[in-house]
Design an enzyme around this catalytic site. Structure first.
Site, PDB file in Angstrom:
ATOM      1  N   CYS A 118       0.458  -1.027   0.073  1.00  0.00           N
ATOM      2  CA  CYS A 118      -0.198  -0.170  -0.061  1.00  0.00           C
ATOM      3  C   CYS A 118       0.802   0.907  -0.137  1.00  0.00           C
ATOM      4  CB  CYS A 118      -1.228  -0.323   1.356  1.00  0.00           C
ATOM      5  SG  CYS A 118      -2.260   1.414   1.379  1.00  0.00           S
ATOM      6  N   ASP A 166      -7.827  -3.167  -9.038  1.00  0.00           N
ATOM      7  CA  ASP A 166      -7.827  -2.536  -7.417  1.00  0.00           C
ATOM      8  C   ASP A 166      -7.782  -1.055  -8.009  1.00  0.00           C
ATOM      9  OD1 ASP A 166      -7.106  -0.251  -6.354  1.00  0.00           O
ATOM     10  OD2 ASP A 166      -4.146  -1.517  -5.687  1.00  0.00           O
ATOM     11  N   HIS A 194      -6.808  -4.121  -4.311  1.00  0.00           N
ATOM     12  CA  HIS A 194      -5.962  -3.366  -3.340  1.00  0.00           C
ATOM     13  C   HIS A 194      -6.018  -4.252  -1.910  1.00  0.00           C
ATOM     14  CE1 HIS A 194      -3.505  -0.244  -2.645  1.00  0.00           C
ATOM     15  NE2 HIS A 194      -3.732   0.431  -0.901  1.00  0.00           N
TER      16      HIS A 194
END
Length: 225
Positions: A118, A166, A194
């Site tokens: 991330c 994502d 994600h």
């Protein structure tokens, strides 16, 4: 089982890190870079996993400069707090100073790789560009803010992992990274969203996570040995 240690960055700031040691001689060192949720149980577990794979793993608490001991939930409130710290309260220069200190610690195990998730995926990209004198390889997962740093050329060998589902990272951005830097290995995982590596999140995708981990381990075996 790892332990919490204290590190000092080049500007004199002290911060904590989670350190996990392998059994026997390490194959190298790995810096594990957190998501926006802090060095929580999941990130400690990732570090433990790399230690089990034979690496000296160090997960720096990069939010300590703002607030110590940050461990946020995977909910709207946690996202809001984590994003503010990561993108408003910290500079990338401060983050690189702390990653550099963590890499120095991890180098006790040999050559150093960096893996991040991330926000940490973006940090990995920047580290590959700015800290190639310290790190021998990097592997970044779903870094959503790479485009603002796109003109920083990754000098350390770099893998990037993205999920096809994502929606926070448009595939046009992923393709732009691959086109700008053909020497970077960019992987897209069909059906993955994600956070696909995190088994504490609803978006966990075990097949994508397993494949990405094996690619990362092969990458580190090649460049850290």
């Amino acid at each position: 089982m790892g332990q919490t240690i204290e590190l000092t960055a080049s500007d004199g700031v002290t911060f904590s890190a989670y350190r996990a040691e392998p059994e026997g001689a390490p194959k190298g060192g790995v810096v594990v870079v957190q998501e926006i949720f802090g060095v929580n149980g999941h990130i400690r577990g990732v570090a433990d996993g790399y230690a089990a794979d034979g690496y000296l793993a160090v997960a720096p608490a990069l939010f300590d400069r703002v607030r110590s001991g940050v461990e946020l939930g995977y909910n709207a409130e946690g996202i809001d707090v984590g994003r503010k710290i990561a993108f408003d309260d910290l500079t990338m220069e401060q983050v690189m100073a702390d990653v550099s200190a963590a890499a120095a610690c991890a180098s006790e195990g040999g050559k150093v790789g960096v893996v991040g998730y991330c926000w940490g995926g973006t940090v990995c990209y920047v580290a590959a560009a700015r800290l190639s004198d310290q790190i021998a390889a990097a592997s970044g997962y779903y870094g959503g803010q790479i485009i603002p740093h796109l003109e920083e050329r990754p000098a350390a060998p770099l893998l990037l992992h993205f999920g096809s589902e994502d929606h926070g990272i448009p595939l046009e951005n992923v393709n732009a990274i691959a086109e700008r830097w053909p020497h970077v290995a960019v992987h897209i995982y069909d059906g993955a969203d994600h956070g696909f590596n995190c088994d504490a999140r609803a978006s966990f995708h075990p097949d994508a996570a397993g494949t990405a981990k094996q690619r990362t381990l092969a990458h580190f075996a090649e460049h850290l040995s």
